[in-house]
Design a protein around this motif. Structure first.
Motif, short mmCIF file in Angstrom:
data_model
loop_
_atom_site.label_atom_id
_atom_site.label_comp_id
_atom_site.label_asym_id
_atom_site.label_seq_id
_atom_site.Cartn_x
_atom_site.Cartn_y
_atom_site.Cartn_z
N LYS A 56 40.87 -31.75 50.33
CA LYS A 56 41.17 -31.81 51.66
C LYS A 56 41.72 -30.60 52.47
CE LYS A 56 39.90 -36.37 52.68
NZ LYS A 56 38.92 -36.22 51.89
N TYR A 57 41.05 -29.39 51.79
CA TYR A 57 41.66 -28.03 52.11
C TYR A 57 40.86 -27.33 53.13
CZ TYR A 57 43.60 -23.57 51.38
OH TYR A 57 44.19 -22.15 51.58
N PRO A 58 41.33 -27.18 54.24
CA PRO A 58 40.21 -26.84 55.37
C PRO A 58 40.04 -25.40 55.45
CG PRO A 58 42.64 -27.23 56.46
CD PRO A 58 42.49 -27.58 54.71
N TYR A 59 40.65 -24.45 54.62
CA TYR A 59 40.69 -23.31 54.68
C TYR A 59 39.89 -22.60 53.39
CZ TYR A 59 44.53 -24.33 57.60
OH TYR A 59 45.19 -24.81 58.49
N ARG A 61 36.78 -20.92 50.91
CA ARG A 61 35.95 -19.94 51.52
C ARG A 61 35.02 -19.85 50.09
NH1 ARG A 61 38.39 -15.68 54.61
NH2 ARG A 61 40.51 -16.09 55.36
N LYS A 138 26.84 -30.75 50.41
CA LYS A 138 27.65 -30.24 51.58
C LYS A 138 26.90 -30.68 52.77
CE LYS A 138 25.05 -26.21 53.06
NZ LYS A 138 25.73 -25.23 53.85
N GLN A 139 25.61 -31.24 52.60
CA GLN A 139 25.26 -31.98 53.96
C GLN A 139 26.15 -33.40 54.65
OE1 GLN A 139 22.19 -31.07 55.45
NE2 GLN A 139 21.86 -29.64 53.66
N ARG A 142 32.57 -33.31 55.55
CA ARG A 142 32.95 -32.84 56.77
C ARG A 142 34.02 -31.74 56.69
NH1 ARG A 142 34.75 -38.40 59.96
NH2 ARG A 142 35.50 -39.19 57.77
N ILE A 143 34.54 -31.41 55.31
CA ILE A 143 35.44 -30.42 55.33
C ILE A 143 35.09 -29.10 54.69
CG2 ILE A 143 37.79 -29.73 54.49
CD1 ILE A 143 38.90 -32.60 55.30
N MET A 145 31.55 -28.46 54.55
CA MET A 145 30.23 -28.20 54.69
C MET A 145 29.80 -26.78 54.76
SD MET A 145 28.17 -29.45 58.20
CE MET A 145 27.83 -31.14 57.94
N HIS A 146 30.62 -25.99 55.26
CA HIS A 146 30.09 -24.68 55.34
C HIS A 146 30.12 -23.97 53.67
CE1 HIS A 146 34.53 -24.92 54.78
NE2 HIS A 146 34.73 -23.35 54.78
N PHE A 149 27.46 -21.56 51.84
CA PHE A 149 27.03 -20.78 53.16
C PHE A 149 26.58 -21.86 54.15
CE2 PHE A 149 24.02 -20.17 49.58
CZ PHE A 149 22.95 -21.22 49.91
#
Lengths: 149, 503
Positions: A56-59, A61, A138-139, A142-143, A145-146, A149
């Motif tokens: 649950k880490y929203p940052y 990369r 990733k589909q 929620r956190i 998904m990006h 890429f």
């Protein structure tokens, strides 16, 4: 599945030598190939499950994703080495144990290189499996998904 | 049935209370009992007044933001319109329409306004008239520049303000008034504009036969809040704050005999701070008169919420309150010079703490938390590949660098933070929040001690979870819809989990 994995390791990746048949027969008969196969599939799946659904880490990369991919591969490599080593040298097959114990048979020298070969193969496969699993998982994340890429 | 609440804010105090109310609306407070539209009207001849300008700016920004949110039901939930928008059914935003214009005050002296020199049919009769006028107003009064208000002289204000009830704006007000609508009036009793304007306005609402829909207006529920002295000035000149209390007593006596005694109003709220030591810089109107926000103005906004909540008690017949005039005062639980949520009555805590804390967290995040997440967190990414397009966010770098975001949302939030800060620097101070940093963001409420990670991280996690919800997808043209609705939800989730919202 056993035949599939056996064919993959022996034919596709060429990890086979008829002079040391007992090793490969043991791996086939005693479930060694099955365990090796589930390792390069199961471990990456578990890793990416953790990454996409429990972390649950929203940052996050791309670098985090890459490190996770490599960590997954390293884990598979180490685990495969241990499992392969156990499957060959602690198999429970007396015939193989005798062959490994016979210094003039050459079995021991040959067998000592096998765990690393399986480990490297599995590590490489885990990169591919992990990448594809990542694109699917990733589909539904929620956190993360990006990522990648 | 949809109902409107017309709020007349008279003078500087009226402007400041309307400002406070607008901030509460932005934070998610709403009027109860079906009042779905608020129509603020500011009555102040001092067009350059700093408080007036600031309030009009805030109202303009509020509308600009709200108009770009699809069905807001939390932040910016309350609709605010001008009388012109209602009358003309126009969607254009013009902050000047929040103010009733007064003719003949710009650059004029009171002498010139009343035509002092032109009195009488002949010089002799004119001199008699002028001498009569001199009995009522001093030379200083006559020479006063009325474009900056009436400087604590309601006997001047009552003459000048009389014009607005026959003005086009007032006529338009009557035209837009419907059955079920209600009225609330804000004034200060110790000033000039407010003290004069309140009884004048009330008299016309209840008894002006020229106003359109006069039947509905006459029997409409009317509430009012009158401010007793709550600050003093650092020097005395044309305006003498040492006379505030005496003027208040005289005016209250008049109200008691007329307004309250005759049941002309349904509910009258009185508020002040007796024995106050709050001293502010002397200013005679104009842009220098820009008082810091005060907790009592926020309390005044609560009076408006209370009035609407008790709507059923405000029956009117023949222009008189059926249940008599209810007089209410305001109090807090603990006598203190530094008020926090814990010092308020529990009902007020429930009304205020949730919305204000959520909105403060929102503004603090955009200022201090967003830089870390922008372009990194999933909820700010519009270029995520191999996913349905609905999973891409509109809240990306281009949104946060857009003109609309910076000139509307960011500008409004800066005013909100300024309002909170000013109340904290005033006397008594209202200081419910701690200073916010990125690492201690969730430790924002004073006298609370939430556990666990206190950074903005939890808010970003919730933003990621919520961003793809169908109800956050904004129609074309609703540029702020996703941002405002998203943070309304995520701040609620985060603060509820930390038990920082009292309901």
């Amino acid at each position: 599945m056993n035949e599939l994995f056996a064919a993959m390791y022996e034919s596709l990746f060429g990890v086979y030598n008829a002079n040391y048949l007992e090793i490969f027969t043991t791996l086939f008969d005693f479930g060694g190939y099955l365990r090796l196969g589930f390792l390069f599939i199961g471990l990456p799946l578990l890793f990416w499950l953790l990454f996409y659904y429990l972390w649950k880490y929203p940052y996050g990369r791309f670098l985090h994703w890459l490190v996770w991919l490599l960590a997954s591969a390293v884990t598979v490599l180490v685990t495969t080495w241990l499992v392969a080593d156990h499957a060959i040298f602690d198999s429970g097959n007396q015939a193989l144990a005798d062959a490994l114990g016979d210094a003039e048979s050459g079995y021991k020298a040959y067998a000592e290189g096998l765990p690393m070969r399986y480990a490297l193969i599995n590590a490489g496969l885990s990169l591919a499996v992990g990448f594809m699993a990542s694109l699917v998982m990733k589909q539904f994340s929620r956190i993360q998904m990006h990522l990648p890429f | 049935m949809a109902q409107k609440l017309y709020i007349f804010g008279i003078g500087g105090t009226g402007s400041r209370v309307i400002k406070a109310l607008t901030m509460l609306f932005a934070a998610g407070c709403r009027l109860e009992n079906g009042f779905d539209t608020v129509v603020p009207v500011i009555i102040d001849p001092d067009t350059g007044n700093g408080d007036l300008s600031r309030t009009k700016d805030i109202l303009r920004l509020y509308q600009q933001v709200r108009n770009q949110v699809d069905h807001p039901d939390d932040f910016f939930g309350q609709e605010v319109k001008t009388i012109h928008e209602l009358a003309d059914h126009s969607a254009g935003i013009n902050p000047d329409f929040f103010q009733f214009r007064l003719n003949g005050v710009d650059g004029n002296s009171f002498r010139k306004y009343i035509g002092f020199e032109e009195l009488g049919d002949n010089p002799e009769a004119g001199e008699d008239d002028r001498n009569f006028i001199r009995l009522l107003w001093s030379e200083a009064n006559l020479d006063a520049d009325i474009s900056v208000g009436f400087k604590g002289n309601p006997h001047m204000g009552s003459v000048v303000l009389n014009q607005f009830t026959s003005s086009d704006d007032f006529i338009r007000f009557g035209q837009t008034f419907s059955p079920g609508d209600a009225i609330f009036i804000i004034n200060s009793i110790f000033g000039g504009t407010g003290a004069a304007g309140f009884p004048l306005l009330l008299k016309n609402l209840r008894g002006n036969s020229e106003i359109p829909h006069r039947v509905h207006v006459k029997d409409a529920p009317i509430g009012g809040i009158t401010y007793l002295p709550y600050f003093a000035l650092n020097r005395q000149d044309e305006i003498n704050s040492e006379s505030f209390e005496e003027k208040a007593k005289i005016a209250l006596d008049y109200y008691n005999r007329t307004i309250i005694g005759q049941n002309r109003i349904n509910a009258l709220y009185l508020i002040g701070n007796r024995g106050n030591t709050n001293v502010i810089p002397y200013a005679v109107g104009g842009k220098e008169q820009k008082n810091n926000a005060h907790f009592l103005e926020l309390a005044g906004a609560l009076a408006i919420l209370d009035f609407c909540k008790n709507r059923d008690l405000h029956g009117v017949s023949g222009g008189k309150a059926v249940n008599g005039t209810r007089v209410k005062e305001y109090g807090i639980e603990n006598e203190t010079e530094t008020i926090t949520f814990g010092d308020l009555n529990l009902d007020d805590v429930k009304k205020l703490s949730g919305p204000l804390t959520k909105y403060r967290l929102f503004t603090g995040y955009l200022e201090k938390g967003l830089p870390r997440a922008l372009g990194v967190s999933r909820w700010t990414r519009s270029n995520i590949r191999l996913v349905p397009s609905s999973n891409n966010s509109v809240l990306d770098r281009s949104y946060f660098s857009s003109v609309e975001y910076n000139l509307q949302v960011k500008a409004f939030n800066a005013l909100f933070d300024e309002w909170i800060r000013e109340m904290g620097e005033n006397k008594p101070s209202f200081i419910p929040f701690r200073e916010m940093t990125a690492d201690t963001a969730l430790n924002l409420v004073r006298n609370s001690a939430p556990k666990g990670n206190l950074s903005f991280r939890a808010l970003d996690v919730w933003n990621c979870r919520l961003i793809a919800r169908d109800d956050l997808r904004a129609p074309v043209g609703m540029k702020h819809s996703t941002l405002i609705r998203l943070f309304g939800l995520s701040t609620e989730k985060v603060l509820t989990k930390k038990e920082l919202i009292i309901r």
